[in-house]
Design an enzyme around this catalytic site. Sequence first.
Site, PDB file in Angstrom:
ATOM      1  N   HIS A 168       0.812  -1.226   0.000  1.00 35.14           N
ATOM      2  CA  HIS A 168       0.000   0.000   0.000  1.00 35.14           C
ATOM      3  C   HIS A 168       0.842   1.271   0.000  1.00 35.14           C
ATOM      4  CE1 HIS A 168      -4.009  -1.823   0.669  1.00 35.14           C
ATOM      5  NE2 HIS A 168      -3.244  -2.839   1.028  1.00 35.14           N
ATOM      6  N   ASP A 429       3.519   9.162  -0.966  1.00 39.63           N
ATOM      7  CA  ASP A 429       2.337   8.370  -0.621  1.00 39.63           C
ATOM      8  C   ASP A 429       2.160   7.280  -1.674  1.00 39.63           C
ATOM      9  OD1 ASP A 429       0.149   7.864   0.996  1.00 39.63           O
ATOM     10  OD2 ASP A 429      -0.631   9.898   0.870  1.00 39.63           O
TER      11      ASP A 429
HETATM   12  C1  GDG Z   1      -2.095   3.690   3.091  1.00 43.38           C
HETATM   13  C2  GDG Z   1      -1.078   4.373   2.181  1.00 43.38           C
HETATM   14  C3  GDG Z   1      -2.745   4.298   0.321  1.00 43.38           C
HETATM   15  C4  GDG Z   1      -8.674   9.903   7.728  1.00 43.38           C
HETATM   16  N1  GDG Z   1      -9.158  10.567   8.795  1.00 43.38           N
HETATM   17  C5  GDG Z   1     -10.419  10.110   9.013  1.00 43.38           C
HETATM   18  C6  GDG Z   1     -10.703   9.139   8.059  1.00 43.38           C
HETATM   19  N2  GDG Z   1      -9.617   9.033   7.297  1.00 43.38           N
HETATM   20  C7  GDG Z   1      -9.533   8.114   6.153  1.00 43.38           C
HETATM   21  C8  GDG Z   1      -9.561   8.838   4.839  1.00 43.38           C
HETATM   22  C9  GDG Z   1      -8.947   7.786   3.928  1.00 43.38           C
HETATM   23  C10 GDG Z   1      -7.939   7.108   4.842  1.00 43.38           C
HETATM   24  O1  GDG Z   1      -8.290   7.422   6.184  1.00 43.38           O
HETATM   25  C11 GDG Z   1      -6.527   7.591   4.590  1.00 43.38           C
HETATM   26  O2  GDG Z   1      -6.100   7.017   3.385  1.00 43.38           O
HETATM   27  P1  GDG Z   1      -4.784   7.467   2.629  1.00 43.38           P
HETATM   28  O3  GDG Z   1      -4.763   6.786   1.318  1.00 43.38           O
HETATM   29  O4  GDG Z   1      -4.781   8.946   2.548  1.00 43.38           O
HETATM   30  O5  GDG Z   1      -3.553   7.083   3.539  1.00 43.38           O
HETATM   31  P2  GDG Z   1      -3.009   5.927   4.567  1.00 43.38           P
HETATM   32  O6  GDG Z   1      -3.891   5.760   5.738  1.00 43.38           O
HETATM   33  O7  GDG Z   1      -1.607   6.326   4.861  1.00 43.38           O
HETATM   34  O8  GDG Z   1      -3.052   4.569   3.709  1.00 43.38           O
HETATM   35  C12 GDG Z   1      -1.773   5.184   1.101  1.00 43.38           C
HETATM   36  C13 GDG Z   1      -3.650   3.515   1.249  1.00 43.38           C
HETATM   37  O9  GDG Z   1      -2.908   2.807   2.248  1.00 43.38           O
HETATM   38  C14 GDG Z   1      -4.501   2.490   0.459  1.00 43.38           C
HETATM   39  O10 GDG Z   1      -3.687   1.628  -0.262  1.00 43.38           O
HETATM   40  O11 GDG Z   1      -3.549   5.125  -0.509  1.00 43.38           O
HETATM   41  O12 GDG Z   1      -0.814   5.719   0.204  1.00 43.38           O
HETATM   42  O13 GDG Z   1      -0.187   5.190   2.962  1.00 43.38           O
HETATM   43  O14 GDG Z   1      -9.894   6.820   3.555  1.00 43.38           O
HETATM   44  O15 GDG Z   1     -10.874   9.180   4.520  1.00 43.38           O
HETATM   45  N3  GDG Z   1     -11.879   8.482   7.984  1.00 43.38           N
HETATM   46  C15 GDG Z   1     -12.804   8.780   8.931  1.00 43.38           C
HETATM   47  N4  GDG Z   1     -12.569   9.700   9.916  1.00 43.38           N
HETATM   48  C16 GDG Z   1     -11.406  10.380   9.979  1.00 43.38           C
HETATM   49  O16 GDG Z   1     -11.235  11.217  10.884  1.00 43.38           O
HETATM   50  N5  GDG Z   1     -13.982   8.156   8.912  1.00 43.38           N
END
Ligand code: GDG
Length: 500
Positions: A168, A429
């Site tokens: 990821h 990322d």
């Molecule tokens: C890893 C990789 C890759 C955040 N705050 C809240 C909340 N979130 C949710 C967002 C989004 C998720 O968390 C974050 O996703 P990201 O993709 O930005 O990043 P990582 O957590 O680092 O994920 C990344 C991912 O895996 C998938 O393969 O894209 O590059 O690092 O969904 O919405 N959701 C809620 N409340 C919050 O306060 N409900």
Amino acid sequence: MARLIIVSNRLPMSLHAKADGTYALSQNVGGLATAIGPYHKSHHDCLWVGWSGIDPKTRSKEEIDKISDEFVSNRCIPVFLDQAEIDGYYAGYSNDTLWPLFHDFAHEAKFDSSTWKVYQEVNQKFADTMADMVNPDDTVWIQDYHLMLLPALLRARFPKLKIGWFLHIPFPSPEIFHQLPNGKDLLEGLMGADLLGFHTEDFCMNFLASVRSLLHTEVDKDGRIPVQNGNSQRFVTVDAFPIGIDYGLYRRNAHSSLAQAMRHGIEAVSGKRTRRVSTSLTAESEAAVEAGETWSTYTEDDLSEVRLAQSAAAKRGTKGNKVVVVSVSRLDYTKGLPERLRAFDLMLSRYPEWVGHVTYYLLATPSREDVETYRQLKDQVDQLVGEINGKYSLLSWTPIHYITRSLPIKPVCGIYTAGDVALVTPLRDGMNLVAKEYLASRDGRDGALVLSDECGAARELTDAFIVNPYDTEAVCEALHSALEIGSGEAKRRNAECRPA
Ligand code: GDG
């Protein structure tokens, strides 16, 4: 019946003890849970194996049995890890060594042979837990950098099992990967899989370059790596699978009462024209419980932000010509939050016409709070927000609204729909799902995305304002341009991102 067994460091749900001594589960926040959670939820032949979040040394045997039953009834198979295992395998080797190195933060990476030893033991523990439950015709899909040794450990026990592994986060260039003392062991661990997936072609190429140089193996023109086992030969296929989101889920949630209440509240605190929305939050929450949603346990804390936003909406009058910038991100140093704030600061000083007119709504969700580097990052972000607010605030306007706790998904969608511009500029990322969620919540309507060229999403969302996240001037200019484009131009840019 052949099943899909997902395996990840953490289960998609966390356990909470209720006052009556029973347990309840709630959905975890994060990219992996967002990306794969909906599949697990809707496929009843799909199981998920992962760390339970519970230290078995702090519970009696009866409690562990009860906790296991609760997880199993939700098709989750818990792995119990004690504090020393978590310190070595998760906080240590995974998060202090692999996470920074894979994100090109080599200066943050710690190399410690004792955490490597625990990483090996815990990968073995996952294999042992799975040994009793896997059927030879199942498909096992292993997630991420925490479990890079697991494919080979499972292959040794189940020669015919179908095994996939997906990363990821980014896979670094060979120059960086070669700094890792145990890099060759990790690659050999992955060679137990049939299919290795990455978000982008670039990450595949980085991976294959390290395979060639460290394992001295040739890769055929289709990206297949031959693996010799005695007289028989298998192939490991490497390919890019850019991960997506459940588009319909975000579009639907964006229309919910909670999302609309949040949106109207943000529009009110930013001074945008708004009218009060009337919704019964209690009724919404009760409906969610009845529908069996995993976010069913809205607490007063979860709702207080929406209530505040609603009362602000009720009090404010009607002022036009105001705009909102939004960011949603875990508080992680790879996400570049200080850099985003500096770009916003620069924009207010370079284009003072925005002072009093643009409001930045920043949801920075706590992450790895027990780690010193993350505590320092939080202090830095707190300080920058304070400085910017101190520098520009007017009696009737505060430039940054800053929330540092996790909100349920519907208010998060409300934040997306309130944002005229989303500022999504991680320093590095794998994919970044927030960029996709923003566009899905708005469903192709206007709204502009300022996106880092250092994330996988930039390879797909090419009509966004793509920027180098380290370049404060460039981010400032892109933000300014994104705030200025008309709705026609924004719709044209977003149209490409809608599913056919
Ligand atoms: C890893 C990789 C890759 C955040 N705050 C809240 C909340 N979130 C949710 C967002 C989004 C998720 O968390 C974050 O996703 P990201 O993709 O930005 O990043 P990582 O957590 O680092 O994920 C990344 C991912 O895996 C998938 O393969 O894209 O590059 O690092 O969904 O919405 N959701 C809620 N409340 C919050 O306060 N409900």
